[in-house]
Design a protein around this motif. Structure first.
Motif, PDB file in Angstrom:
ATOM      1  N   THR A   1      -4.732  10.361  10.403  1.00 20.06           N
ATOM      2  CA  THR A   1      -5.611   9.239  10.103  1.00 20.06           C
ATOM      3  C   THR A   1      -6.283   9.461   8.757  1.00 20.06           C
ATOM      4  O   THR A   1      -6.969  10.471   8.571  1.00 20.06           O
ATOM      5  CB  THR A   1      -6.680   9.099  11.192  1.00 20.06           C
ATOM      6  OG1 THR A   1      -6.031   8.916  12.461  1.00 20.06           O
ATOM      7  CG2 THR A   1      -7.591   7.907  10.911  1.00 20.06           C
ATOM      8  N   PRO A   2      -6.103   8.554   7.810  1.00 18.35           N
ATOM      9  CA  PRO A   2      -6.662   8.788   6.468  1.00 18.35           C
ATOM     10  C   PRO A   2      -8.151   9.124   6.469  1.00 18.35           C
ATOM     11  O   PRO A   2      -8.582   9.990   5.695  1.00 18.35           O
ATOM     12  CB  PRO A   2      -6.385   7.467   5.743  1.00 18.35           C
ATOM     13  CG  PRO A   2      -5.132   6.955   6.394  1.00 18.35           C
ATOM     14  CD  PRO A   2      -5.271   7.320   7.834  1.00 18.35           C
ATOM     15  N   SER A   3      -8.927   8.504   7.321  1.00 18.66           N
ATOM     16  CA  SER A   3     -10.373   8.733   7.298  1.00 18.66           C
ATOM     17  C   SER A   3     -10.751  10.138   7.761  1.00 18.66           C
ATOM     18  O   SER A   3     -11.877  10.578   7.537  1.00 18.66           O
ATOM     19  CB  SER A   3     -11.084   7.699   8.173  1.00 18.66           C
ATOM     20  OG  SER A   3     -10.627   7.771   9.508  1.00 18.66           O
TER      21      SER A   3
ATOM     22  N   TRP B   1      -8.885  13.666  -1.686  1.00 20.40           N
ATOM     23  CA  TRP B   1      -7.725  12.888  -2.102  1.00 20.40           C
ATOM     24  C   TRP B   1      -7.470  13.040  -3.592  1.00 20.40           C
ATOM     25  O   TRP B   1      -8.395  13.087  -4.408  1.00 20.40           O
ATOM     26  CB  TRP B   1      -7.965  11.414  -1.791  1.00 20.40           C
ATOM     27  CG  TRP B   1      -8.053  11.154  -0.322  1.00 20.40           C
ATOM     28  CD1 TRP B   1      -9.155  11.270   0.466  1.00 20.40           C
ATOM     29  CD2 TRP B   1      -6.986  10.753   0.535  1.00 20.40           C
ATOM     30  NE1 TRP B   1      -8.849  10.958   1.770  1.00 20.40           N
ATOM     31  CE2 TRP B   1      -7.533  10.639   1.845  1.00 20.40           C
ATOM     32  CE3 TRP B   1      -5.636  10.479   0.339  1.00 20.40           C
ATOM     33  CZ2 TRP B   1      -6.752  10.256   2.931  1.00 20.40           C
ATOM     34  CZ3 TRP B   1      -4.870  10.092   1.427  1.00 20.40           C
ATOM     35  CH2 TRP B   1      -5.428   9.982   2.701  1.00 20.40           C
TER      36      TRP B   1
ATOM     37  N   LYS C   1      -0.714  -3.298   1.492  1.00 24.00           N
ATOM     38  CA  LYS C   1      -0.683  -2.666   2.812  1.00 24.00           C
ATOM     39  C   LYS C   1      -1.741  -1.581   2.901  1.00 24.00           C
ATOM     40  O   LYS C   1      -2.232  -1.075   1.892  1.00 24.00           O
ATOM     41  CB  LYS C   1       0.698  -2.070   3.099  1.00 24.00           C
ATOM     42  CG  LYS C   1       1.803  -3.107   3.200  1.00 24.00           C
ATOM     43  CD  LYS C   1       3.097  -2.462   3.641  1.00 24.00           C
ATOM     44  CE  LYS C   1       4.197  -3.502   3.822  1.00 24.00           C
ATOM     45  NZ  LYS C   1       5.477  -2.877   4.284  1.00 24.00           N
ATOM     46  N   GLU C   2      -2.074  -1.225   4.132  1.00 24.89           N
ATOM     47  CA  GLU C   2      -3.028  -0.150   4.337  1.00 24.89           C
ATOM     48  C   GLU C   2      -2.357   1.205   4.100  1.00 24.89           C
ATOM     49  O   GLU C   2      -1.144   1.348   4.233  1.00 24.89           O
ATOM     50  CB  GLU C   2      -3.592  -0.201   5.758  1.00 24.89           C
ATOM     51  CG  GLU C   2      -4.452  -1.424   6.032  1.00 24.89           C
ATOM     52  CD  GLU C   2      -5.133  -1.359   7.376  1.00 24.89           C
ATOM     53  OE1 GLU C   2      -5.928  -2.263   7.663  1.00 24.89           O
ATOM     54  OE2 GLU C   2      -4.879  -0.412   8.140  1.00 24.89           O
ATOM     55  N   ARG C   3      -3.178   2.190   3.776  1.00 27.23           N
ATOM     56  CA  ARG C   3      -2.666   3.546   3.620  1.00 27.23           C
ATOM     57  C   ARG C   3      -2.230   4.060   4.989  1.00 27.23           C
ATOM     58  O   ARG C   3      -2.934   3.908   5.980  1.00 27.23           O
ATOM     59  CB  ARG C   3      -3.754   4.442   3.040  1.00 27.23           C
ATOM     60  CG  ARG C   3      -3.287   5.787   2.581  1.00 27.23           C
ATOM     61  CD  ARG C   3      -4.351   6.505   1.764  1.00 27.23           C
ATOM     62  NE  ARG C   3      -4.683   5.761   0.559  1.00 27.23           N
ATOM     63  CZ  ARG C   3      -5.493   6.222  -0.392  1.00 27.23           C
ATOM     64  NH1 ARG C   3      -6.040   7.414  -0.273  1.00 27.23           N
ATOM     65  NH2 ARG C   3      -5.758   5.490  -1.446  1.00 27.23           N
ATOM     66  N   GLU C   4      -1.050   4.668   5.038  1.00 22.48           N
ATOM     67  CA  GLU C   4      -0.520   5.156   6.296  1.00 22.48           C
ATOM     68  C   GLU C   4      -0.137   6.624   6.203  1.00 22.48           C
ATOM     69  O   GLU C   4       0.264   7.111   5.136  1.00 22.48           O
ATOM     70  CB  GLU C   4       0.712   4.344   6.718  1.00 22.48           C
ATOM     71  CG  GLU C   4       1.896   4.458   5.797  1.00 22.48           C
ATOM     72  CD  GLU C   4       3.152   3.793   6.343  1.00 22.48           C
ATOM     73  OE1 GLU C   4       3.146   3.362   7.508  1.00 22.48           O
ATOM     74  OE2 GLU C   4       4.141   3.725   5.583  1.00 22.48           O
TER      75      GLU C   4
ATOM     76  N   GLN D   1       0.727   4.363   0.324  1.00 25.71           N
ATOM     77  CA  GLN D   1       0.149   3.042   0.340  1.00 25.71           C
ATOM     78  C   GLN D   1       0.972   2.135  -0.560  1.00 25.71           C
ATOM     79  O   GLN D   1       1.069   2.374  -1.766  1.00 25.71           O
ATOM     80  CB  GLN D   1      -1.309   3.057  -0.120  1.00 25.71           C
ATOM     81  CG  GLN D   1      -2.013   1.724   0.044  1.00 25.71           C
ATOM     82  CD  GLN D   1      -3.516   1.843  -0.091  1.00 25.71           C
ATOM     83  OE1 GLN D   1      -4.036   2.815  -0.635  1.00 25.71           O
ATOM     84  NE2 GLN D   1      -4.236   0.853   0.418  1.00 25.71           N
TER      85      GLN D   1
END
Length: 129
Positions: free
Chosen positions: A112-114, A119, A43-46, A39
């Motif tokens: 996909t992070p979700s 974490w 920006k979004e976490r990728e 991240q």
């Protein structure tokens, strides 16, 4: 609830290399798919890379293909992300996380992070000359 711990970040020059490590406290990593994410500010976490629970399936995001390599050492119960030929687009906080599904499913496409759990705090990677 297991927690993952990332290490190995730091400052590297463009074209240089770093190796990130992912370990767990409270549980072994051996039975899980492991994803690496990053991240950058604003920006979004990728998803960057993923290795399946049986190590047979790996995934790399297009921008890191040929430069990054994910691997697992079962003796030390660690997962690594070797980052070579680092570019100005790579700086970010890098995270690892686990997915409980067995087999190739978690790593057939961009992680996909979700969908991932446990974490860590992340490790900062900076690329600068």
């Amino acid at each position: 609830q297991p927690r993952l711990v990332e290490s190995g970040g730091g400052l590297v020059q463009p074209g240089g290399s770093l190796r990130l490590s992912c370990k767990a406290s409270g549980v072994g990593l051996r039975s899980y798919a492991i994803g690496w994410f990053r991240q950058a500010p604003g920006k979004e976490r990728e998803g960057v890379s993923c290795i399946s629970s049986d190590d047979d399936t790996t995934f790399y995001e297009d921008s890191v293909k040929g430069r990054f390599t994910i691997s697992r050492d079962r003796a030390s119960d660690s997962v690594y992300l070797q980052m070579n030929a680092m570019e100005p687009e790579d700086p970010a906080i890098y995270y690892c996380a686990l997915h409980r599904a067995l087999g190739p499913y978690p790593c057939l496409a961009s992680p996909t992070p979700s969908d991932f759990q446990s974490w860590g705090q992340g490790t900062q990677v900076t690329v600068s000359s």
